[in-house]
Design an enzyme around this catalytic site. Sequence first.
Site, mmCIF file in Angstrom:
data_model
loop_
_atom_site.group_PDB
_atom_site.id
_atom_site.type_symbol
_atom_site.label_atom_id
_atom_site.label_comp_id
_atom_site.label_asym_id
_atom_site.label_seq_id
_atom_site.Cartn_x
_atom_site.Cartn_y
_atom_site.Cartn_z
ATOM 1 N N ASP A 100 0.781 -1.251 0.000
ATOM 2 C CA ASP A 100 0.000 0.000 0.000
ATOM 3 C C ASP A 100 0.810 1.297 0.000
ATOM 4 O O ASP A 100 0.400 2.289 0.602
ATOM 5 C CB ASP A 100 -0.943 0.024 1.213
ATOM 6 C CG ASP A 100 -2.027 -1.027 1.140
ATOM 7 O OD1 ASP A 100 -2.107 -1.735 0.121
ATOM 8 O OD2 ASP A 100 -2.793 -1.151 2.106
ATOM 9 N N LYS A 117 -5.676 -5.764 -3.863
ATOM 10 C CA LYS A 117 -6.494 -6.238 -2.742
ATOM 11 C C LYS A 117 -7.608 -5.245 -2.430
ATOM 12 O O LYS A 117 -7.533 -4.071 -2.802
ATOM 13 C CB LYS A 117 -5.636 -6.475 -1.496
ATOM 14 C CG LYS A 117 -5.079 -5.221 -0.806
ATOM 15 C CD LYS A 117 -4.300 -5.630 0.428
ATOM 16 C CE LYS A 117 -3.634 -4.440 1.113
ATOM 17 N NZ LYS A 117 -4.568 -3.520 1.762
ATOM 18 N N CYS A 136 -2.534 -2.724 7.519
ATOM 19 C CA CYS A 136 -2.433 -3.624 6.370
ATOM 20 C C CYS A 136 -1.153 -4.469 6.377
ATOM 21 O O CYS A 136 -1.180 -5.633 5.968
ATOM 22 C CB CYS A 136 -2.539 -2.827 5.076
ATOM 23 S SG CYS A 136 -4.183 -2.097 4.843
#
Length: 219
Positions: A19, A113, A146
């Site tokens: 991310d 995702k 995450c």
Amino acid sequence: MNSLNQLLLGSKTAVIVVDVQNDYCHPQGSLPQAGCDISGIPEMVLRLQGLLHSARERKVPVIFIQTLHEKATDSDVWTTRSSGRSAKVCRTGTWGAEFYEVVPLSDDIVVRKHRYSAFINTRLESVLKTLKIEILIMTGVSTNVCVESTARDGFMLDYHIVLVEDACASYSQTAHEMTLENIAGYFGKVSTTEQIIGIWADLATREIKAPISVEPALG
């Protein structure tokens, strides 16, 4: 228990970049604009760039995880996360969903995702099994959400986990440090970019010095 050296020298490893995208990291991104503290991002990115350079030199697979959100994956439960503050984060096709300061190269892999963990409803495990990966070197943001979610799931799927503390960042130093403690205590090892790059450099030196066996001529 294997030492970090034993793990990295003896197993198939992949670097997981979680991310590192504009909405999470860029000053104009959704979360920074909502008041999230990104003061740790610049140093994290610098360390991550060095780690990725070293990984690519060693032909270690680099897997970028990219969060994408859209109506098709916005369940009623999912939209309640962060008290609704994340509704505009990383919408499919937006600038905010693009990678920040580190970009996948042609040999890198991108896994998209829609939840905190990169293992939930994605192709990540298929990729890892195809590459025969045994160790996940975890990097990215945010450390306590995450990155930790992915690391926990990876451990419970029988991957060795190495969390790189200076190649991860959170919006809270306290939260960042809590994850380091959690991972070291229950889910894997915590390391630094310098340690990992050093181990890879030692391995490269050993390979150069290793004698080349020559088969005797026949006849």
